[in-house]
Design a protein around this motif. Structure first.
Motif, mmCIF file in Angstrom:
data_model
loop_
_atom_site.group_PDB
_atom_site.id
_atom_site.type_symbol
_atom_site.label_atom_id
_atom_site.label_comp_id
_atom_site.label_asym_id
_atom_site.label_seq_id
_atom_site.Cartn_x
_atom_site.Cartn_y
_atom_site.Cartn_z
ATOM 1 N N ALA A 125 0.832 -1.206 0.000
ATOM 2 C CA ALA A 125 0.000 0.000 0.000
ATOM 3 C C ALA A 125 0.863 1.250 0.000
ATOM 4 C CB ALA A 125 -0.928 -0.009 1.212
ATOM 5 N N VAL A 126 1.888 1.249 0.846
ATOM 6 C CA VAL A 126 2.783 2.409 0.899
ATOM 7 C C VAL A 126 3.621 2.497 -0.377
ATOM 8 C CG1 VAL A 126 4.638 3.527 2.191
ATOM 9 C CG2 VAL A 126 2.846 2.285 3.413
ATOM 10 N N TYR A 127 4.059 1.348 -0.885
ATOM 11 C CA TYR A 127 4.868 1.321 -2.096
ATOM 12 C C TYR A 127 4.126 1.942 -3.276
ATOM 13 C CZ TYR A 127 7.809 -0.620 -5.825
ATOM 14 O OH TYR A 127 8.630 -0.773 -6.915
ATOM 15 N N GLN A 128 2.824 1.642 -3.388
ATOM 16 C CA GLN A 128 2.047 2.195 -4.494
ATOM 17 C C GLN A 128 1.778 3.690 -4.329
ATOM 18 O OE1 GLN A 128 -1.178 0.100 -6.300
ATOM 19 N NE2 GLN A 128 -0.651 -1.851 -5.320
ATOM 20 N N ASN A 129 2.050 4.229 -3.141
ATOM 21 C CA ASN A 129 1.853 5.668 -2.910
ATOM 22 C C ASN A 129 3.161 6.394 -2.641
ATOM 23 O OD1 ASN A 129 -1.250 6.308 -2.688
ATOM 24 N ND2 ASN A 129 -0.966 4.343 -1.669
ATOM 25 N N LEU A 130 4.275 5.778 -3.032
ATOM 26 C CA LEU A 130 5.576 6.400 -2.786
ATOM 27 C C LEU A 130 5.728 7.749 -3.495
ATOM 28 C CD1 LEU A 130 8.442 3.747 -2.779
ATOM 29 C CD2 LEU A 130 7.917 5.454 -1.039
ATOM 30 N N SER A 131 5.108 7.873 -4.661
ATOM 31 C CA SER A 131 5.243 9.138 -5.395
ATOM 32 C C SER A 131 4.677 10.299 -4.586
ATOM 33 C CB SER A 131 4.538 9.052 -6.752
ATOM 34 O OG SER A 131 3.153 8.754 -6.576
ATOM 35 N N TYR A 132 3.563 10.042 -3.870
ATOM 36 C CA TYR A 132 3.015 11.099 -3.014
ATOM 37 C C TYR A 132 3.953 11.394 -1.851
ATOM 38 C CZ TYR A 132 0.146 13.649 0.287
ATOM 39 O OH TYR A 132 -0.308 14.611 1.159
ATOM 40 N N ILE A 133 4.441 10.363 -1.180
ATOM 41 C CA ILE A 133 5.313 10.551 -0.021
ATOM 42 C C ILE A 133 6.593 11.271 -0.419
ATOM 43 C CG2 ILE A 133 6.672 9.324 1.720
ATOM 44 C CD1 ILE A 133 4.511 7.141 1.667
#
Length: 449
Positions: A125-133
């Protein structure tokens, strides 16, 4: 990496508000709540009502604001509508329309890009949102679960992380031995470095449980997630896969938390934690120096206790009207308890109506439920486990789903599940024996979540 920056500003009340910079908080709030039975069928676990007027996620969000962390992303997946409606733009928690304060809902979606799928685990879940982070200017990532009940100053943990020059810090707390198999457990050395991480084993090496609260260096987080994504055998979960691999391979530290903390992910723990808050003094106080914030229902008037009412050791929310007896129970806003009705050792959610001469015992009634006259929910001494969900309902608690209509004179035993939207026609007999399940024969859309 630069140092942690803590600023102070005057809040609206004239007091000093702390702002922690260089930290982005990420709340994992997509859990399906499978161990909570029908309470989680139409809403994600963090959105389930708790302690009367709150939702479970309110505790984590309040911890962020009270700790001075105002850059927060909430990752959702399963049934996110009620959670999105509850959080909105975050104003009740202090996420005002200011440049340095924002709460972002990151909802799962499918796209044409390669590898974009439903979340496979917490790490994925976090990996798929790394661009935001990585698009944030912050140097540290505070990872949080949205389904735990506790009060914690995250800035203390962040300072601990900085002083030890850690790559990763996870928060731990001591738990009773008989509960440890439900958690990841950690062993540490004299300096606080993690020497082992075991996820839900029968014979753990220590009684230190991981709380699901992590601080990562942002650059190190990317490295961990990219390596995990390449492991075909991985379930892409922080506790199962990431942390066991990190032990001995990085500066991994444990931060000891000594306050009240509970995972309310099962029916038993959810009920027990609600009841625990009725202790005097409670283990987790609702105090002004560390307020638990929520989306207030401004239209609800104060609670009314009639001359005929009898209320003992209970939590009564705004808008309730009590004419009967309420004992050792938690009532959400808008609940009505009619004359000669009895509620004991139960959790009653928003706008539920309990009819005259009815008894609710050791039960959980979801929102908008209507109990007609002369019913008895949670009846008898037969504790037969639920036949359809024996791993969920096995301690005697009966659950009635949202918008259920229980006909007059119905008796429902222990460990029963009464599904949402049932009506009189769904009850073939006035007695529902312990361990049984009643489902609606036709579907009616639930009005609220």
């Amino acid at each position: 990496m630069g140092g942690l920056v803590i600023l102070a500003e005057r809040n609206a009340g004239g007091g000093v508000a702390i702002i922690v910079e260089n930290v982005v908080a990420v709340i994992l709030a997509g859990g399906a709540g499978e161990r909570l039975g029908i309470l989680g069928h139409e809403r994600t676990k963090p959105a389930i009502p708790f302690a009367g007027k709150y939702r479970i996620i309110d505790f984590t969000l309040s911890n962020c604001v009270n700790s001075g962390i105002y850059n927060v992303a909430v990752m959702t997946q399963y049934q996110p509508r009620s959670l999105t409606d509850h959080i909105g733009i975050g104003m009740p928690w202090g996420f005002l329309a200011l440049p340095d304060r924002k709460i972002q809902m990151l909802q799962q979606y499918l796209a044409r890009e390669e590898g974009r799928t439903w979340y496979k685990g917490t790490a994925d879940a976090v990996y798929q949102n790394l661009s935001y982070i990585e698009g944030q200017d912050d140097e540290l990532v505070l990872m949080l679960s949205g389904d735990h009940v506790y009060k914690m100053d995250y800035s203390d943990m962040i300072n601990y992380h900085k002083k030890r020059q850690a790559d990763v810090t996870l928060s731990i707390t001591r738990m009773p031995r008989d509960q440890l198999r439900e958690f990841g457990t950690v062993s540490v050395d004299e300096e606080g470095q993690v020497t082992s991480f075991q996820e839900k084993v029968k014979e753990p090496k220590s009684d230190l449980a991981s709380m699901g609260v992590y601080v990562f260096r942002k650059d190190f987080l990317r490295q961990c997630l990219e390596e995990d994504a390449q492991r075909r055998s991985s379930k892409h979960d922080f506790a199962r896969n990431i942390f066991p691999h990190l032990v001995g391979n990085c500066r991994l530290f444990a931060y000891n938390f000594e306050g009240f903390w509970r995972d309310v992910g099962s029916v038993r723990s959810y009920w027990q934690t609600n009841m625990k808050l009725l202790d005097v003094p409670p283990p987790l106080a609702f105090s002004s120096d560390w307020p638990i914030r929520t989306k207030e229902e401004e239209s609800k008037p104060p609670a009314i206790l009639s001359q005929r009412s009898d209320v003992l050791n209970s939590m009564i929310s705004n808008g309730c009207i009590i004419e009967g007896r309420v004992e050792h129970s938690v009532l959400s806003p808008g609940v009505r308890v009619a004359e000669n009705a009895v509620v004991k050792s139960s959790i009653i959610m928003h706008n539920t109506i309990i009819g005259r001469d009815s008894v609710i015992d050791y039960s959980i009634l979801d929102k908008e439920t209507a109990i007609d006259v002369g019913c008895h929910i949670g009846f008898g001494d037969n504790f037969q486990v639920n036949r359809e969900e024996p791993d969920i309902l096995n301690t005697g608690i009966t659950i009635v789903g949202k918008d259920a209509k229980i006909p007059a004179g119905t008796t429902i035993g222990r460990n029963c599940t009464i599904f949402s939207n049932v009506t009189e026609r769904d009850f073939p007999k006035p007695l529902v024996p312990s361990g049984e399940t009643i489902k609606a024969k036709r579907h009616r859309a639930s009005r609220t979540q």
